[in-house]
Design a protein around this motif. Structure first.
Motif: not given
Length: 299
Positions: A182, A173, A178, A170
Motif C-alpha cells: 500500500e 502484497v 499488505a 495482489e
C-alpha cells in the motif's frame, strides 16, 4: 567500469555500476554505496552499442535535481566530509558528475510503475482488452491520451538477463506484505503527481515512469532509491507539441530514449544480438537528453 581507489566494484546493471568501500565484503555489510551511471543505453532488456556520450552525467544530474524537489525520504548521503578544517570529496574524481553516494537499503523486488497517459505496452493491451495491466479503462481512448487519473501498474524486477514481468497489486502484497504494498503505491502516485506538476510548469509532460524503493536498514523507513524521473526511467513529451499534435507521433515528441526504441523496433526482430545504433540515432538521443535537462532546470 572504472578501477576506483578505495572502492571495490560489486555489481553492474544495464546502466549503473555499484561500488562498496574497501573492507566491505559486499552490499550487505557496506555503510555506503557508490552508484556510477555509465553511458550505456538499454532497450527491450538488452544493452546496446554504442553508448550515448555524456548520458551518465546527464542522468545523475537529473536524478539529483529531482531528489532535491521530491518530498519523500531518499537514499542520498553527503558527498563530502570535513577532515579537520578541510572539505574532502567522497566521490572519486574519475567518476565525479556521474556518481551518487547513497546508503544501502534492503530493496523491494518491485518496479513501481505509474502511468498518466496511454502509450507503449499499455496502448497495445488497451486495444486488445480495454485495460492496462488488468486495470479496466474507459472506452474510446486513443494512443497518447491522458488517462482519467494516473494508474499504478507494478512489475516484478527480474534479475539481470531476465525480463521484468507486470504483476497485479495482489501479487505485490504476496511479495512484500499488505502494508508495504500500500505504501509503495501511495508513494509512487505521490511522486509522479508532484513531478508531473513541476514538469508541466516547464512545458514538459511525464507520460509514465518507474520508481524503486528499499527499506532503511536502521529504521525500516521506505526510501526512494536508484534513479528518479530520468530520461531512462520515464517517458517525457513536449507539452506544446502534444497540445498541437494531430497524430500520436506528433503529440509524443519525446525527450527520452524513445528514438532508440523506435529505431530498434523497426530494425530488429528481437532475436539474437541487437544491431549497433547508427551515429545519427546516438546523436539525436544525446541532444534530447540534454534539452530535457536544460528545460527542467531553467530558472
Amino acid at each position: 567500469m572504472s578501477e576506483l581507489a578505495g572502492w571495490n566494484h560489486t555489481y553492474s546493471g544495464k546502466v549503473r555500476d555499484l561500488y562498496v568501500p574497501e573492507g566491505a565484503s559486499g552490499l550487505d555489510d557496506a555503510d555506503a554505496v557508490l552508484v556510477v551511471a555509465s553511458d550505456r543505453v538499454s532497450a527491450f532488456d538488452h544493452v546496446l552499442e554504442p553508448g550515448i556520450p555524456g548520458k551518465g552525467e546527464l542522468l545523475t544530474t537529473l536524478s539529483l535535481w529531482w531528489f532535491d524537489r521530491i518530498d519523500v525520504p531518499n537514499h542520498l548521503l553527503p558527498d563530502h566530509a570535513l577532515a579537520g578544517d578541510r572539505v574532502v570529496e567522497r566521490i572519486p574524481a574519475e567518476v565525479s558528475g556521474r556518481a551518487m553516494l547513497v546508503k544501502p537499503l534492503d530493496m523491494f523486488p518491485i518496479e513501481c510503475v505509474v502511468r498518466g497517459y496511454l502509450t507503449g505496452s499499455g496502448w497495445a493491451e488497451y486495444r486488445e482488452a480495454q485495460s492496462v495491466c488488468g486495470i479496466p479503462l474507459p472506452a474510446g481512448l486513443e494512443n497518447g491520451d491522458r488517462l482519467p487519473e494516473p494508474i499504478y501498474t507494478p512489475a516484478w524486477k527480474a534479475p539481470l538477463g531476465q525480463h521484468d514481468e507486470n504483476i497485479s497489486f495482489e501479487r505485490t502484497v504476496e511479495l512484500v506484505g499488505a502494508d508495504v504494498a500500500e505504501e509503495l503505491r501511495r508513494l509512487s502516485l505521490h511522486v509522479y503527481e508532484r513531478g508531473s506538476a513541476i514538469a508541466e510548469a516547464r512545458g514538459v509532460i511525464i507520460a509514465d515512469t518507474k520508481f524503486e524503493f528499499g527499506a532503511d536498514r536502521s529504521t525500516g523507513e521506505i526510501t526512494l532509491a536508484d534513479e528518479v524521473l530520468t530520461s531512462d526511467s520515464s517517458r517525457y513529451w513536449d507539452a506544446e507539441a502534444y497540445a498541437a499534435g494531430t497524430t500520436p507521433e506528433a503529440r509524443m515528441a519525446s525527450f527520452d530514449k524513445q528514438i532508440v526504441r523506435d529505431w530498434l523496433a523497426a530494425n530488429w526482430d528481437k532475436t539474437g544480438t541487437p544491431p549497433a545504433l547508427p551515429a545519427d540515432i546516438v546523436e539525436r538521443t544525446a541532444a534530447r537528453y540534454r534539452e530535457l535537462l536544460e528545460r527542467l532546470s531553467r530558472p
